[in-house]
Design a protein around this motif. Structure first.
Motif, PDB file in Angstrom:
ATOM      1  N   THR A  35      41.108  66.152  28.810  1.00 50.78           N
ATOM      2  CA  THR A  35      42.166  66.880  29.519  1.00 50.78           C
ATOM      3  C   THR A  35      43.033  65.934  30.323  1.00 50.78           C
ATOM      4  O   THR A  35      44.263  66.097  30.381  1.00 50.78           O
ATOM      5  CB  THR A  35      41.552  67.963  30.426  1.00 50.78           C
ATOM      6  N   VAL A  39      47.105  65.706  29.909  1.00 52.47           N
ATOM      7  CA  VAL A  39      48.096  66.000  30.944  1.00 52.47           C
ATOM      8  C   VAL A  39      48.830  64.747  31.404  1.00 52.47           C
ATOM      9  O   VAL A  39      50.022  64.801  31.725  1.00 52.47           O
ATOM     10  CB  VAL A  39      47.436  66.729  32.142  1.00 52.47           C
ATOM     11  N   GLY A  56      47.764  71.554  29.984  1.00 54.40           N
ATOM     12  CA  GLY A  56      46.408  71.438  30.508  1.00 54.40           C
ATOM     13  C   GLY A  56      45.540  72.629  30.151  1.00 54.40           C
ATOM     14  O   GLY A  56      44.382  72.472  29.741  1.00 54.40           O
ATOM     15  N   ALA A 164      37.106  69.746  32.773  1.00 54.98           N
ATOM     16  CA  ALA A 164      38.543  69.814  32.495  1.00 54.98           C
ATOM     17  C   ALA A 164      39.337  70.356  33.667  1.00 54.98           C
ATOM     18  O   ALA A 164      40.538  70.071  33.800  1.00 54.98           O
ATOM     19  CB  ALA A 164      38.779  70.679  31.253  1.00 54.98           C
ATOM     20  N   LEU A 168      43.238  69.092  35.447  1.00 57.27           N
ATOM     21  CA  LEU A 168      44.238  70.160  35.374  1.00 57.27           C
ATOM     22  C   LEU A 168      44.752  70.509  36.770  1.00 57.27           C
ATOM     23  O   LEU A 168      45.971  70.578  36.998  1.00 57.27           O
ATOM     24  CB  LEU A 168      43.623  71.393  34.711  1.00 57.27           C
ATOM     25  N   THR A 183      46.059  62.408  40.158  1.00 59.65           N
ATOM     26  CA  THR A 183      45.285  62.702  38.948  1.00 59.65           C
ATOM     27  C   THR A 183      44.489  61.488  38.498  1.00 59.65           C
ATOM     28  O   THR A 183      43.289  61.588  38.213  1.00 59.65           O
ATOM     29  CB  THR A 183      46.222  63.157  37.813  1.00 59.65           C
TER      30      THR A 183
END
Length: 236
Positions: A35, A39, A56, A164, A168, A183
């Motif tokens: 994930t 993203v 996502g 995940a 996200l 992130t």
């Protein structure tokens, strides 16, 4: 003479519990890396929050369903094979009890018992429960603890989804100018933790496991971000 330590785990299910924990950690790790790569790659092409959320969520659902379906099929196949082996063992015990007793004796002798002791143990095990004795000694299967495909699928789904959710949320909640940094840092920290945990569960060197995990995640995000940046520039 040393006294037995009562806090030392001797439960036969300990190995199974550790295997489930390892599978959960690896499933969460897959959810984080896949994930995050998705993203971050999309973030390289656009800073639109709706696009990042859509990508996502799509990656989370596709990955978790894929993991669950794959685990269900895999465990179902294993369970079918185990049930077939157990059915064959039942038939052999019914049709050839003496031959099966000799076989159990030989198997116990191969584990280090003298032939006389192995024979006596085989006789006692057969008198108590011949089927379970052969299932465990000969096949390595506990007939009372066959893995459930639905349980395995659900565990894989939850593990992947849990992992995940971190990238996200990290990509959609912070302000646009810092979301990428948040992130990347969050993902690398989470991968360091899952690498440490998996190494501890497997009694493996912690440093190398953490380095592999963090390095692999960083490489995945770097490659997908570069690809997203190139595609975004080409489409501009």
């Amino acid at each position: 003479m040393s006294e037995p330590t009562h806090d030392e785990p001797h439960d036969d299910s300990l190995g199974n519990r550790l295997n489930w924990l390892r599978a959960a950690v690896l499933g969460a790790n897959d959810g984080i890396v896949s994930t995050a790569g998705l993203v971050v790659g999309v973030a390289g092409a656009t800073d639109d929050g709706a696009a990042l959320l859509t990508a996502g969520l799509a990656g989370l659902l596709a990955g978790s369903m894929s993991m669950a379906a794959g685990e269900y099929v895999s465990v179902s196949t294993q369970r079918d094979s185990e049930k077939a082996a157990l059915a064959l063992e039942r038939r052999e015990l019914r049709e050839q009890p003496e031959a099966e007793l000799d076989e159990l004796t030989d198997l116990l002798a191969e584990r280090g018992l003298s032939h006389d002791v192995a024979r006596e143990a085989a006789v006692q095990l057969t008198e108590r429960d011949a089927f379970r004795a052969h299932a465990r000694v000969e096949l390595g299967i506990d007939p009372d603890r066959l893995t459930s495909p639905w349980q395995a699928a659900g565990a894989s789904f939850l593990a992947f989804t849990t992992g995940a959710l971190l990238p996200l949320l990290a990509i959609v909640l912070p302000p646009a100018d810092v979301r990428l940094y948040v992130t990347v840092l969050s993902v690398l920290a989470a991968l360091a933790f899952t690498g440490w945990w998996s190494a501890r569960l497997g009694s493996a060197p912690v440093g190398r496991a953490m380095l592999r995990n963090v390095g692999g995640g960083a490489l995945a995000m770097g490659v997908t971000y570069a690809a997203g940046s190139l595609l975004g520039a080409a489409g501009a």
